[in-house]
Design an enzyme around this catalytic site. Structure first.
Site, PDB file in Angstrom:
ATOM      1  N   CYS A  42      37.869  36.921  39.105  1.00 53.51           N
ATOM      2  CA  CYS A  42      38.875  38.088  39.656  1.00 53.51           C
ATOM      3  C   CYS A  42      38.208  38.891  38.632  1.00 53.51           C
ATOM      4  O   CYS A  42      38.338  40.471  38.526  1.00 53.51           O
ATOM      5  CB  CYS A  42      40.563  37.988  39.053  1.00 53.51           C
ATOM      6  SG  CYS A  42      40.442  37.019  37.078  1.00 53.51           S
ATOM      7  N   GLU A  69      38.359  40.783  43.555  1.00 50.50           N
ATOM      8  CA  GLU A  69      37.900  39.415  43.708  1.00 50.50           C
ATOM      9  C   GLU A  69      36.843  38.834  44.742  1.00 50.50           C
ATOM     10  O   GLU A  69      36.273  39.563  45.657  1.00 50.50           O
ATOM     11  CB  GLU A  69      38.909  38.465  44.400  1.00 50.50           C
ATOM     12  CG  GLU A  69      40.543  38.469  43.550  1.00 50.50           C
ATOM     13  CD  GLU A  69      40.925  37.647  42.229  1.00 50.50           C
ATOM     14  OE1 GLU A  69      40.623  36.421  42.587  1.00 50.50           O
ATOM     15  OE2 GLU A  69      41.971  38.112  42.168  1.00 50.50           O
TER      16      GLU A  69
END
Length: 589
Positions: free
Chosen positions: A527, A580
């Protein structure tokens, strides 16, 4: 953003800039001031960040430990250098990126000259004592940082090219919620290292890429940064973010191909968690306390009645949470953070047991209690966990997100078995396993799955989730961060490892353990893309990653060397700058 050049020249420029960052002390060395700090040209009092910088860099007889950029945003500094070099190359049409100057505005590696410039802002700022009327000016946006913030100067594009051709450097301003090519009115707020943070007041000359933001709070709320561009352009921008992060970590990574960003099925109404908050100030009536999210560029809370990126259940829950908080406002002393999470419950009994009910028969509801429990549905799988713990917050994309990991592992298992006859991948290790999302989602392709976490609560949830889904080949164990693979007894030649660390990334100790273990395939889910790129570069520096046959020179070559098989970004957070990224590494044998 989408207004940035997309030519090969721009790619070469980013690669060359990355090389210069790594090689030039003039771009990264620390300042070592002696005597008094230089006085600003306007003789203004030092801002809070500048005072903090001085405290960090003055050692009082101790070793100096602070960087000259201690309080500056590195993404802004990188974008400034990119902007200057781009302008120089545009002014020299036939020049190559390698010929561009390393620095602008002072001699290379002259840190005192750099300090003199970067600590002498030519304009007043609100937090440095500037008068309100003197803090407003018009600027032109030339770059966009990876966080979606405009990088601007008072010079037009033509004037900027002429300036850098003379070897000079403009003072830079950051303008949030803007696009390349726009002329905007800003208010200066705070001086940083060679630039000034600003609030955007008015877009005088908008970009043709600009669209009307769907949210009434956009531009005031800090939650979303990209609602002023189309969703397709947001995806293009996020792909550039991944490419920039990789090139910045290592110039060789510029050779790696980044796939187009996988889009979210929902661009609005996707978020399954919100955390509205409020502060209580003396003298503010209870019914006038703002409940919402931080104002852009400020520490104040913006009162928000509705958040359109949240799911319907969360939006309904947020209204109830705010209503409850206002009803008991007198019981709070300093304010609080509220929690609203979407959950899935039996249709006829919201408090019933979800374990025995198929996922497709559950309906949406919300949870407001930090100590409550949440049930998420990913395809046909159910995951149950405490409301206060971590879980991905975009349920609409999770089937594709986990499905990509599952399919990549299955693909490489078959390919490796057919290529070298060593046999398919039979074992899966899910490090940082959390509540078991990826291990459980990918279990069908493996004889056994071993999940490892350092949180006892997460391990308990993961084992319960495997049992709830009728899965018998998953085992989740509490692990020691310093000896993460001690409990692994499978052959690395037949093992794949998934790592999904927090935003700050992994640490060198874990990565060294991973290299020493040497699984056949590594799937790195991130992330925090800059942290992921840094971790990949750490592995490269240890000789564990090869880029087009190029490997780092190390004294002891590791037994396992990997190639980057694929890089696939996913958009889990539309309307924001977050992205992501999944990198698949395959061991060379």
């Amino acid at each position: 953003m989408s207004g940035e050049p997309t030519s090969d020249c721009r790619s070469d420029l980013a690669l060359d800039l990355a090389s210069k960052r790594m090689a030039s002390p003039g771009l990264s060395a620390s300042v070592e001031p002696s005597g008094e700090e230089p006085v600003s040209a306007l003789e203004q009092p030092l801002s809070g960040p500048e005072q903090k910088r001085i405290k960090l860099t003055r050692g009082n007889g101790r070793k100096q430990r602070g960087s000259r950029k201690a309080n500056a945003d590195e993404t802004v500094l990188d974008s400034i250098e990119l902007m200057l070099c781009t302008a120089w190359l545009e002014a020299h049409a036939n020049a190559k990126a390698a010929t561009a100057p390393t620095v602008f505005g002072w001699p290379e590696a002259d840190r005192q000259a750099e300090a003199d410039f970067c600590r002498a802002p030519p304009v007043p700022a609100k937090l440095a004592g500037g008068a309100e009327a003197d803090c407003e000016l018009d600027v032109y946006v030339h770059e966009i940082t990876e966080r979606g913030v405009g990088v601007a100067t008072r010079e037009t594009a033509d004037e900027l090219r002429a300036l850098v051709t003379r070897g000079m450097r403009p003072w830079v301003f950051t303008a949030p919620f803007t696009l390349c090519g726009e002329r905007v009115r800003v208010r200066t707020v705070r001086h940083e290292w060679g630039y000034t943070q600003c609030d955007t007041l008015l877009v005088s000359e908008p970009s043709p890429l600009r669209v009307d933001a769907p949210c009434q709070y956009f531009g005031k709320c800090s939650g979303c940064q990209l609602q002023h561009v189309s969703y397709d352009d947001q995806l293009k921008f996020k792909r550039q973010v991944v490419e920039r992060a990789l090139k910045h970590a290592n110039p060789l990574f510029a050779k790696l191909a980044v796939a187009p960003v996988s889009r979210s099925p929902l661009a609005l109404g996707y978020r399954t968690k919100l955390t509205p908050h409020f502060d209580i100030h003396k003298g503010t009536p209870a019914d006038q306390v703002a409940i919402g999210f931080a104002m852009a560029g400020q520490r104040r809370v913006l009162d928000i009645e509705d958040c359109i990126i949240a799911t319907d259940a969360v939006r309904q829950g947020a209204k109830q949470a705010c209503k409850d908080a206002k009803a008991r406002m007198s019981s709070y002393k300093r304010g609080a953070t509220l929690l609203v999470r979407e959950t899935n419950v039996p249709k006829d009994d919201p408090h019933g047991d979800v374990a025995s009910i198929p996922a497709a028969e559950l309906v949406k509801d919300y949870v407001l209690d930090f100590k409550g429990w949440v049930t998420d549905v990913v395809g046909e799988l159910k995951f149950r966990y405490p409301a206060s713990s971590f879980f991905q917050n975009n349920a609409s994309i999770l089937p594709a997100f986990t499905g990509y990991v599952r399919d990549e592992l299955a693909k490489w298992s078959q390919r490796l078995a057919s290529e070298d006859g060593a046999g398919e991948l039979r074992h899966l290790i899910d490090a940082y396993c959390g509540s078991g999302l990826f291990g459980i989602a990918c279990h069908a392709s493996f004889a056994n799955v071993l999940g490892i976490e350092i949180s006892n609560e997460s391990i308990s949830c993961a084992n319960d989730n495997a049992k709830m889904n009728g899965i018998n080949n998953c085992d989740f164990l509490l692990g020691d961060a310093s000896k993460i693979f001690d409990k692994v007894d499978t052959s690395p030649r037949h093992t794949a490892v998934i790592i999904d660390p927090p935003r700050k990334g992994s640490n060198p100790d874990f990565l060294d353990q991973l290299i020493a273990y040497g699984p056949r395939v590594i799937v790195y889910i991130a992330c925090g893309v800059p942290a992921q790129a840094r971790d990949l570069n750490h592995m490269f520096s240890r000789g564990a990653i090869s880029i087009d046959g190029v490997e780092a020179a190390v004294e002891t070559r590791p037994s396992s060397v990997y190639e980057v098989a694929s890089i696939q970004p996913f958009d889990l957070f539309p309307q924001t700058y977050h992205v992501e990224n999944i990198v698949v590494l395959v061991r060379k044998d």
